[in-house]
Design a protein around this motif. Structure first.
Motif, PDB file in Angstrom:
ATOM      1  N   ASN A 185       0.854  -1.187   0.000  1.00 19.76           N
ATOM      2  CA  ASN A 185       0.000   0.000   0.000  1.00 19.76           C
ATOM      3  C   ASN A 185       0.893   1.241   0.000  1.00 19.76           C
ATOM      4  O   ASN A 185       2.091   1.157   0.256  1.00 19.76           O
ATOM      5  CB  ASN A 185      -0.900   0.023   1.237  1.00 19.76           C
ATOM      6  N   LYS A 186       0.290   2.388  -0.255  1.00 15.42           N
ATOM      7  CA  LYS A 186       1.038   3.637  -0.190  1.00 15.42           C
ATOM      8  C   LYS A 186       1.013   4.136   1.255  1.00 15.42           C
ATOM      9  O   LYS A 186       0.050   4.760   1.700  1.00 15.42           O
ATOM     10  CB  LYS A 186       0.438   4.676  -1.138  1.00 15.42           C
ATOM     11  N   GLU A 187       2.085   3.828   1.978  1.00 16.67           N
ATOM     12  CA  GLU A 187       2.201   4.215   3.375  1.00 16.67           C
ATOM     13  C   GLU A 187       3.309   5.260   3.528  1.00 16.67           C
ATOM     14  O   GLU A 187       4.221   5.343   2.701  1.00 16.67           O
ATOM     15  CB  GLU A 187       2.525   3.002   4.256  1.00 16.67           C
ATOM     16  N   ILE A 188       3.237   6.042   4.609  1.00 13.39           N
ATOM     17  CA  ILE A 188       4.282   7.022   4.905  1.00 13.39           C
ATOM     18  C   ILE A 188       5.402   6.327   5.673  1.00 13.39           C
ATOM     19  O   ILE A 188       5.151   5.633   6.668  1.00 13.39           O
ATOM     20  CB  ILE A 188       3.739   8.201   5.725  1.00 13.39           C
ATOM     21  N   LEU A 201       5.778   4.492   9.097  1.00  9.07           N
ATOM     22  CA  LEU A 201       5.017   5.255  10.073  1.00  9.07           C
ATOM     23  C   LEU A 201       3.542   4.883  10.058  1.00  9.07           C
ATOM     24  O   LEU A 201       2.977   4.507  11.080  1.00  9.07           O
ATOM     25  CB  LEU A 201       5.184   6.758   9.815  1.00  9.07           C
ATOM     26  N   THR A 202       2.885   5.014   8.911  1.00  7.26           N
ATOM     27  CA  THR A 202       1.461   4.675   8.846  1.00  7.26           C
ATOM     28  C   THR A 202       1.279   3.197   8.529  1.00  7.26           C
ATOM     29  O   THR A 202       2.092   2.594   7.823  1.00  7.26           O
ATOM     30  CB  THR A 202       0.743   5.522   7.780  1.00  7.26           C
ATOM     31  N   ARG A 203       0.205   2.644   9.047  1.00  8.07           N
ATOM     32  CA  ARG A 203      -0.114   1.226   8.793  1.00  8.07           C
ATOM     33  C   ARG A 203      -1.631   1.074   8.647  1.00  8.07           C
ATOM     34  O   ARG A 203      -2.239   0.183   9.247  1.00  8.07           O
ATOM     35  CB  ARG A 203       0.417   0.345   9.925  1.00  8.07           C
ATOM     36  N   GLU A 242      -3.228   8.959  14.764  1.00  6.68           N
ATOM     37  CA  GLU A 242      -3.465   9.829  13.614  1.00  6.68           C
ATOM     38  C   GLU A 242      -4.757  10.610  13.841  1.00  6.68           C
ATOM     39  O   GLU A 242      -5.835  10.024  13.988  1.00  6.68           O
ATOM     40  CB  GLU A 242      -3.553   9.003  12.334  1.00  6.68           C
ATOM     41  N   VAL A 243      -4.643  11.932  13.879  1.00  2.00           N
ATOM     42  CA  VAL A 243      -5.784  12.796  14.180  1.00  2.00           C
ATOM     43  C   VAL A 243      -6.232  13.483  12.897  1.00  2.00           C
ATOM     44  O   VAL A 243      -5.420  14.101  12.187  1.00  2.00           O
ATOM     45  CB  VAL A 243      -5.405  13.854  15.233  1.00  2.00           C
ATOM     46  N   ALA A 244      -7.513  13.389  12.580  1.00  2.00           N
ATOM     47  CA  ALA A 244      -8.043  14.061  11.396  1.00  2.00           C
ATOM     48  C   ALA A 244      -8.041  15.566  11.624  1.00  2.00           C
ATOM     49  O   ALA A 244      -8.621  16.064  12.594  1.00  2.00           O
ATOM     50  CB  ALA A 244      -9.459  13.568  11.099  1.00  2.00           C
TER      51      ALA A 244
END
Length: 435
Positions: A185-188, A201-203, A242-244
């Motif tokens: 996937n496209k993760e940071i 970082l992101t999952r 992760e905060v929107a």
């Protein structure tokens, strides 16, 4: 008498030539070394592999530290650095006259020496930088930590070298965030500036795009489709939370922190087409800056926060524009090329890097903020998404050289292009962490 005069003139000429060939190392009044080598003569630095103070040594760790410093200094463009082990010196880091002479005879102007001690997992290392011509130590640092810190210690001393030589600390202990497809996937992800110690970082198993660091370098914003809409999120580097920040209907993309961290510029399409807005760091208080039927996207702040550059196709194809931070005074910046995107303002405030469509791909350009000196920096494959290092010496970008997309770093003049990403998959959209 005439012959003697001619002979004297020739002698003076030879002495002048010899003087010009001396190492271009001089000290300014503020104590910083001045790099003003004549005749394209570049300073040479020897990085002597650190010596162990213990009976049991770790030569692979020592050489790695030396290689890190040499790599950093070569990328800085200030000197030609190379690993050397040929000149031995017994005892501690006290220099005898003969040792200086040995390095000078080898053609070196600067010398980095180090000593280290490893006890279990504990690492102690000391580095010193010497100006050989003046037989003077320029700077020294001792580091205490764990063996896993050895690359960070070496990067840190390379920063100190730049501080000693130029009066400005380097960027070598900073990181680069980027979009990685290694997981499928496209993760940071984030890595050291030279590509080491990469971690995801992101999952959220979704599409994550356009990371940008906060001014203190401790958190990022990015756009994620994890709730099926391109929303803007914020998360600290030290936490997976992760905060929107902006989840308005439509696009919430290409977010960019203001230099003081109080606001975020981004593109929103909540009112129809994509326009540039600013919002507070918590997502409140939206202020619309542009109002045009065209698509407006990719804002980037000037270092003092007074202006914003952005992309607009209001003239038919994407071009770079600049406006005041309140949306007034819009002016076109780029006048060459028919498709210009990805603007990033330099930390010095004098230039903007961007990507221009060239044939079948993109190439990185820089341009002065007054529109002059539009210069192409890359020419191979396709190159996009430039990101300045915090000291303005280097530019990271995503490049395609063959079949894959990778993160590259080059000097601000386009020289020294080097691939740094090492994780596999596609690596794109770099963002460089502030100091």
């Amino acid at each position: 008498m005439k012959v003697d005069t001619i002979t004297m003139m020739r002698t003076l000429l030879i002495l002048l030539v010899l003087f010009l060939m001396l190492p271009a190392v001089s000290w300014s009044e503020n104590g910083y070394i001045e790099i003003t080598a004549p005749g394209n003569r570049q300073l040479r630095m020897a990085v002597d592999v650190p010596r162990s103070l213990e009976a049991a040594s770790s030569p692979e760790k020592a050489r790695e530290m030396g290689e890190v410093i040499a790599f950093d200094m070569n990328m800085s463009g200030l000197c030609l650095a190379e690993i050397k082990e040929q000149f031995n010196l017994s005892g501690a880091l006290l220099f005898a006259e003969a040792d200086f002479n040995s390095w000078l005879k080898g053609g070196y102007d600067l010398l980095v020496r180090g000593e280290y001690s490893v006890k279990g997992d504990d690492l102690t290392v000391e580095f010193r930088l010497f100006d050989l011509a003046n037989r003077k130590m320029m700077t020294a640092r001792r580091y205490l930590g764990k063996t896993k810190d050895l690359r960070r210690f070496a990067h840190s001393f390379a920063d100190e070298i730049l501080l000693a030589m130029t009066g400005e600390r380097g960027c070598f202990t900073t990181h680069i965030a980027f979009v990685s497809t290694r997981s499928g996937n496209k993760e940071i992800a984030i890595m050291d500036w030279d590509g080491h110690d990469t971690r995801q970082l992101t999952r959220n198993h979704s599409i994550n795009l356009n990371p940008d660091f906060s001014p203190n370098g401790r958190e990022i914003i990015f756009t994620s489709y994890k709730r099926h809409n391109p929303d803007l999120y914020r998360r600290p580097l030290s936490s997976p939370v992760e905060v929107a920040v902006s989840h308005r209907e439509g696009l919430n993309i290409t977010g960019a922190w203001s230099p003081d961290g109080s606001r975020i510029a981004l593109a929103l399409s909540k009112d129809g087409n994509s326009e540039i807005y600013t919002i507070a760091r918590d997502g409140s208080s939206p202020v619309r800056l542009t109002s045009h039927p065209a698509i407006e996207i990719s804002p980037t702040w000037s270092p003092n926060g007074s202006q914003i550059a952005f992309v607009s196709d209001r003239l038919g194809k994407p071009q770079i524009f600049i406006m005041n931070a309140d949306g007034t005074g819009v002016r076109r910046l780029t006048t060459n090329g028919g498709y210009n995107v990805n603007p990033r303002w330099s930390p010095k405030g004098d230039k903007i890097a961007y990507a221009r469509m060239e044939g079948g791909g993109f190439q990185i350009h820089t341009i002065n903020v007054n529109g002059s000196d539009d210069t192409q920096l890359t020419s191979s494959g396709s190159s996009e998404n430039p990101a300045w290092s915090p000291d303005g010496r280097l530019i990271a970008f995503s490049g395609r050289r063959g079949s894959g997309d990778e993160i590259y770093v080059m000097r601000a003049d386009g020289s020294g292009e080097t691939r740094v990403s090492k994780v596999g998959g596609r690596s794109t959209q770099p963002a460089w962490q502030p100091r």
